[in-house]
Scaffold this motif. Structure first.
Motif, PDB file in Angstrom:
ATOM      1  N   GLN A  69     -42.839 -88.917  35.939  1.00 45.86           N
ATOM      2  CA  GLN A  69     -42.597 -89.230  37.342  1.00 45.86           C
ATOM      3  C   GLN A  69     -43.926 -89.427  38.069  1.00 45.86           C
ATOM      4  O   GLN A  69     -44.037 -90.208  38.998  1.00 45.86           O
ATOM      5  N   MET A  70     -44.948 -88.706  37.641  1.00 46.10           N
ATOM      6  CA  MET A  70     -46.258 -88.779  38.284  1.00 46.10           C
ATOM      7  C   MET A  70     -47.132 -89.859  37.653  1.00 46.10           C
ATOM      8  O   MET A  70     -47.816 -90.601  38.335  1.00 46.10           O
ATOM      9  N   GLY A  71     -47.109 -89.933  36.328  1.00 45.18           N
ATOM     10  CA  GLY A  71     -48.017 -90.801  35.584  1.00 45.18           C
ATOM     11  C   GLY A  71     -47.696 -92.275  35.775  1.00 45.18           C
ATOM     12  O   GLY A  71     -46.552 -92.661  35.960  1.00 45.18           O
ATOM     13  N   THR A  72     -48.730 -93.101  35.702  1.00 46.50           N
ATOM     14  CA  THR A  72     -48.562 -94.540  35.913  1.00 46.50           C
ATOM     15  C   THR A  72     -48.982 -95.316  34.665  1.00 46.50           C
ATOM     16  O   THR A  72     -49.683 -94.792  33.799  1.00 46.50           O
ATOM     17  N   ILE A  73     -48.574 -96.574  34.618  1.00 48.77           N
ATOM     18  CA  ILE A  73     -48.942 -97.396  33.472  1.00 48.77           C
ATOM     19  C   ILE A  73     -50.452 -97.613  33.444  1.00 48.77           C
ATOM     20  O   ILE A  73     -51.080 -97.538  32.389  1.00 48.77           O
ATOM     21  N   GLY A  74     -51.056 -97.835  34.617  1.00 44.88           N
ATOM     22  CA  GLY A  74     -52.505 -98.042  34.659  1.00 44.88           C
ATOM     23  C   GLY A  74     -53.242 -96.811  34.152  1.00 44.88           C
ATOM     24  O   GLY A  74     -54.188 -96.914  33.375  1.00 44.88           O
ATOM     25  N   GLY A  75     -52.799 -95.662  34.581  1.00 54.38           N
ATOM     26  CA  GLY A  75     -53.427 -94.411  34.155  1.00 54.38           C
ATOM     27  C   GLY A  75     -53.265 -94.187  32.667  1.00 54.38           C
ATOM     28  O   GLY A  75     -54.195 -93.771  31.975  1.00 54.38           O
ATOM     29  N   ASN A  76     -52.081 -94.488  32.149  1.00 53.20           N
ATOM     30  CA  ASN A  76     -51.840 -94.279  30.724  1.00 53.20           C
ATOM     31  C   ASN A  76     -52.692 -95.212  29.875  1.00 53.20           C
ATOM     32  O   ASN A  76     -53.186 -94.829  28.811  1.00 53.20           O
ATOM     33  N   LEU A  77     -52.893 -96.448  30.345  1.00 50.63           N
ATOM     34  CA  LEU A  77     -53.731 -97.390  29.590  1.00 50.63           C
ATOM     35  C   LEU A  77     -55.208 -97.004  29.673  1.00 50.63           C
ATOM     36  O   LEU A  77     -55.978 -97.303  28.767  1.00 50.63           O
ATOM     37  N   CYS A  78     -55.594 -96.367  30.777  1.00 49.88           N
ATOM     38  CA  CYS A  78     -57.003 -95.997  30.962  1.00 49.88           C
ATOM     39  C   CYS A  78     -57.292 -94.542  30.615  1.00 49.88           C
ATOM     40  O   CYS A  78     -58.307 -93.990  31.044  1.00 49.88           O
ATOM     41  N   LEU A  79     -56.405 -93.919  29.833  1.00 49.34           N
ATOM     42  CA  LEU A  79     -56.632 -92.529  29.441  1.00 49.34           C
ATOM     43  C   LEU A  79     -57.994 -92.370  28.775  1.00 49.34           C
ATOM     44  O   LEU A  79     -58.456 -93.262  28.076  1.00 49.34           O
ATOM     45  N   ASP A  80     -58.581 -91.213  28.991  1.00 52.72           N
ATOM     46  CA  ASP A  80     -59.798 -90.880  28.267  1.00 52.72           C
ATOM     47  C   ASP A  80     -59.397 -90.514  26.833  1.00 52.72           C
ATOM     48  O   ASP A  80     -58.252 -90.131  26.579  1.00 52.72           O
ATOM     49  N   THR A  81     -60.333 -90.647  25.898  1.00 54.09           N
ATOM     50  CA  THR A  81     -60.027 -90.200  24.537  1.00 54.09           C
ATOM     51  C   THR A  81     -59.981 -88.673  24.520  1.00 54.09           C
ATOM     52  O   THR A  81     -60.562 -88.011  25.375  1.00 54.09           O
ATOM     53  N   ARG A  82     -59.266 -88.131  23.524  1.00 52.24           N
ATOM     54  CA  ARG A  82     -59.043 -86.685  23.493  1.00 52.24           C
ATOM     55  C   ARG A  82     -59.527 -86.081  22.177  1.00 52.24           C
ATOM     56  O   ARG A  82     -59.541 -86.734  21.140  1.00 52.24           O
ATOM     57  N   CYS A  83     -59.907 -84.827  22.255  1.00 55.69           N
ATOM     58  CA  CYS A  83     -60.321 -84.110  21.054  1.00 55.69           C
ATOM     59  C   CYS A  83     -60.046 -82.633  21.283  1.00 55.69           C
ATOM     60  O   CYS A  83     -60.175 -82.140  22.406  1.00 55.69           O
ATOM     61  N   TYR A  84     -59.665 -81.956  20.216  1.00 52.91           N
ATOM     62  CA  TYR A  84     -59.367 -80.534  20.295  1.00 52.91           C
ATOM     63  C   TYR A  84     -60.553 -79.750  20.852  1.00 52.91           C
ATOM     64  O   TYR A  84     -60.394 -78.741  21.511  1.00 52.91           O
ATOM     65  N   TYR A  85     -61.768 -80.242  20.606  1.00 54.83           N
ATOM     66  CA  TYR A  85     -62.970 -79.522  21.027  1.00 54.83           C
ATOM     67  C   TYR A  85     -63.479 -79.951  22.401  1.00 54.83           C
ATOM     68  O   TYR A  85     -64.479 -79.449  22.886  1.00 54.83           O
ATOM     69  N   TYR A  86     -62.795 -80.921  22.980  1.00 52.03           N
ATOM     70  CA  TYR A  86     -63.231 -81.489  24.265  1.00 52.03           C
ATOM     71  C   TYR A  86     -62.260 -81.132  25.393  1.00 52.03           C
ATOM     72  O   TYR A  86     -62.680 -80.678  26.459  1.00 52.03           O
ATOM     73  N   ASN A  87     -60.962 -81.312  25.148  1.00 56.97           N
ATOM     74  CA  ASN A  87     -59.974 -81.029  26.180  1.00 56.97           C
ATOM     75  C   ASN A  87     -59.650 -79.546  26.232  1.00 56.97           C
ATOM     76  O   ASN A  87     -58.568 -79.105  25.855  1.00 56.97           O
ATOM     77  N   GLN A  88     -60.626 -78.781  26.658  1.00 54.41           N
ATOM     78  CA  GLN A  88     -60.492 -77.331  26.757  1.00 54.41           C
ATOM     79  C   GLN A  88     -61.179 -76.896  28.035  1.00 54.41           C
ATOM     80  O   GLN A  88     -61.905 -77.681  28.655  1.00 54.41           O
ATOM     81  N   SER A  89     -60.966 -75.644  28.418  1.00 51.42           N
ATOM     82  CA  SER A  89     -61.607 -75.166  29.648  1.00 51.42           C
ATOM     83  C   SER A  89     -63.114 -75.099  29.443  1.00 51.42           C
ATOM     84  O   SER A  89     -63.620 -75.033  28.318  1.00 51.42           O
ATOM     85  N   ASP A  90     -63.818 -75.068  30.546  1.00 50.31           N
ATOM     86  CA  ASP A  90     -65.259 -74.921  30.559  1.00 50.31           C
ATOM     87  C   ASP A  90     -65.678 -73.690  29.737  1.00 50.31           C
ATOM     88  O   ASP A  90     -66.585 -73.744  28.899  1.00 50.31           O
ATOM     89  N   PHE A  91     -64.968 -72.600  29.968  1.00 52.35           N
ATOM     90  CA  PHE A  91     -65.235 -71.323  29.309  1.00 52.35           C
ATOM     91  C   PHE A  91     -65.114 -71.465  27.789  1.00 52.35           C
ATOM     92  O   PHE A  91     -65.969 -71.028  27.029  1.00 52.35           O
ATOM     93  N   TRP A  92     -64.053 -72.128  27.355  1.00 49.52           N
ATOM     94  CA  TRP A  92     -63.790 -72.343  25.927  1.00 49.52           C
ATOM     95  C   TRP A  92     -64.916 -73.192  25.325  1.00 49.52           C
ATOM     96  O   TRP A  92     -65.474 -72.855  24.281  1.00 49.52           O
ATOM     97  N   ARG A  93     -65.236 -74.286  26.004  1.00 47.04           N
ATOM     98  CA  ARG A  93     -66.256 -75.195  25.458  1.00 47.04           C
ATOM     99  C   ARG A  93     -67.631 -74.541  25.355  1.00 47.04           C
ATOM    100  O   ARG A  93     -68.426 -74.888  24.480  1.00 47.04           O
TER     101      ARG A  93
END
Lengths: 154, 335
Positions: free
Chosen positions: B113-137
């Motif tokens: 409901q929130m997400g858009t097609i433009g946003g989905n196409l422009c997603l950043d790449t993801r990684c288990y070691y990157y998409n974590q809290s500041d503290f975790w990283r």
């Protein structure tokens, strides 16, 4: 840095001075005191902070409050009419679809959005509508029963 | 968690026209982040992956959430069309089932409901070691994507292997979609497949001051078959760990394949259009051994690494299974 914003919440206007970095969830709970909306994962995974924005379910933890001006926000507090609970609220209580209660407000609002759009959903449709609302007491069966009961007018 | 999950300070900008956005980005693109639905951006900001000075919300721009379809020009979507509408709109369901499927597989109802097609196409790449809290990283060396020198997912990795995990991109690439980009220098149209640079750190081939304003999808032949398959741990919500989109223009009676587009997603830094399969299948009769050969090709191309919630070998094998399933379904088999 703060902005003056008027938010329409449960039919009432609230004029607030808020920092842009405040999420709708923070404003609801901390600035207005509507603590019915729950903060759980705060990262868009659990659905506990679900509220309705113009009737559609959204996550208030990933929504900026300043971006909600001119929209109608419905929280769990806005569901009952006077002393009478919303049929979904009564049904959840009657059928024991609540354990710890943290997922309940979001669960009920997701269910309300579904029933407003589709008054007689199938069980699969109910499951899909609440797929983004996690219950860690694992009471999903009773929750689904409670929603279906309302759709049958029970 | 508490205060660590709060958003950092920023200035909020809500332009009312595309012109205004472009003029703002001309001056401030390096210290701005563009917000459409906000579901990815705000979480990344909570995790301190980004700390932009300005957040530019596109929500006040008129008509960017519209879409229209006509037989000659195909489907034209504004960048802010919500994923939930793509999932449920009757015309898209009938004419472009793969778009409805892919949109319907994203996150939960609330996120769609929130997400858009433009946003989905422009997603950043993801990684288990990157998409974590500041503290975790902070418990690990700074990774290449965060501006450091080390890849935490691949011990000796000299580049970033973060995965492009959008669901819409593979589906739309299979349909031959184009995207419209806008800046003060003017408008340009790109094939969607060319939007993805294949660089884990900077996945999109866009200039910093450009915004994606719309998507164009050509009309499909009535008999074309298209399908999207997605593998993830939790069916109710997760990002894909491997996905396959296929568009087959097939003569069902003779089982001859006129055109076959197969795109694999979520196993590398960009969605990969498998031209080898396209060439292999073109003009041929689809049958068991050919399907086997095609799915083996996909298996060879897919090279996931251990940076998501499922083993690389499983993700690689499921790509083969999905390609085979897509081709068999395209032939009319019910599997």
């Amino acid at each position: 840095l703060k902005e003056m914003v008027t938010l329409q919440i449960n039919g009432e206007g609230y004029e607030l001075s808020i920092a842009p970095k405040k999420t709708l969830l923070e404003v609801l709970r901390e600035d207005i005191g509507l603590t019915g909306t729950k903060e759980v994962c705060d990262s868009g995974s659990c659905g506990a902070c679900t509220v309705l924005l113009d009737g559609k379910p959204i996550l208030s933890c990933l929504t900026l409050a300043v971006a909600c001006k001119g929209k109608e926000i419905t929280t769990i507090e806005g569901l009952r009419k006077g002393e009478t609970l919303h049929p979904l609220q009564s049904s959840f209580i009657q059928r024991g679809a609540i354990q710890c209660g943290m997922c309940t407000p979001g669960m009920i609002l997701s269910a309300k959005a579904l029933l407003d759009e589709k008054p007689h959903p199938t069980e699969i449709e109910v499951r899909k509508a609440i797929a983004g609302n996690l219950c860690r007491c694992t009471g999903f069966v009773k929750i689904i029963e409670a929603i279906l009961a309302v759709s049958r007018g029970e | 968690m508490g205060s660590r999950m709060r958003l950092p300070d920023f200035q909020y900008i809500e332009p009312e026209s595309l012109e205004e956005v472009c003029l703002f980005l001309k001056e401030h693109s390096h210290e701005s982040k563009i917000m459409a639905g906000g579901t990815e951006l705000l979480l990344s900001m909570k995790q301190r992956i980004f700390k932009p000075k300005y957040v530019v919300n596109l929500c006040a721009i008129q008509n960017l959430d519209r879409f229209e379809f006509d037989e000659d020009r195909g489907l034209r979507l504004g960048a802010l069309v919500r994923l939930r509408y793509l999932e449920t709109d009757p015309i898209i369901l009938e004419r472009y089932p793969i778009i409805s499927q892919a949109a319907g597989e994203v996150g939960s109802v609330q996120l769609r409901q929130m997400g858009t097609i433009g946003g989905n196409l422009c997603l950043d790449t993801r990684c288990y070691y990157y998409n974590q809290s500041d503290f975790w990283r902070k418990c690990r060396p700074i990774c290449i994507k965060m501006g450091g020198k080390k890849c935490n997912a691949m011990g000796k990795g000299k580049k970033c292997f973060a995965v492009f995990s959008g669901d819409l991109a593979p589906a739309l690439i299979a349909l031959g979609a184009k995207v419209k980009l806008l800046s003060t220098r003017g408008k340009r149209t790109l094939l969607l497949s060319d939007l993805y640079a294949g660089d884990g750190v900077k996945p999109l081939a866009m200039q910093p001051d450009e915004i994606l304003v719309g998507v164009e999808v050509p009309t499909l032949p009535r008999e074309a078959f298209n399908v999207y398959f997605k593998y993830r741990i939790r069916r109710s919500i997760d990002f894909p760990l491997a996905s396959v989109a296929a568009m087959l223009n097939i003569d069902r009676k003779k089982k001859v394949c006129h055109e076959a587009k197969v795109v694999i997603g979520a196993v590398s830094t960009k969605p990969d259009e498998l031209k080898v399969i396209e060439e292999l299948l073109k003009g041929k009769k689809l049958e068991g051994s050919l399907i086997e050969e095609a799915s083996d090709l996909a298996f060879k191309v897919a090279k996931p690494i251990a940076n998501a919630g499922s083993s690389p070998s499983y993700r690689k094998r499921i790509i083969k299974v999905f390609v085979e399933k897509a081709l068999r379904q395209g032939m009319g088999e019910s599997i």
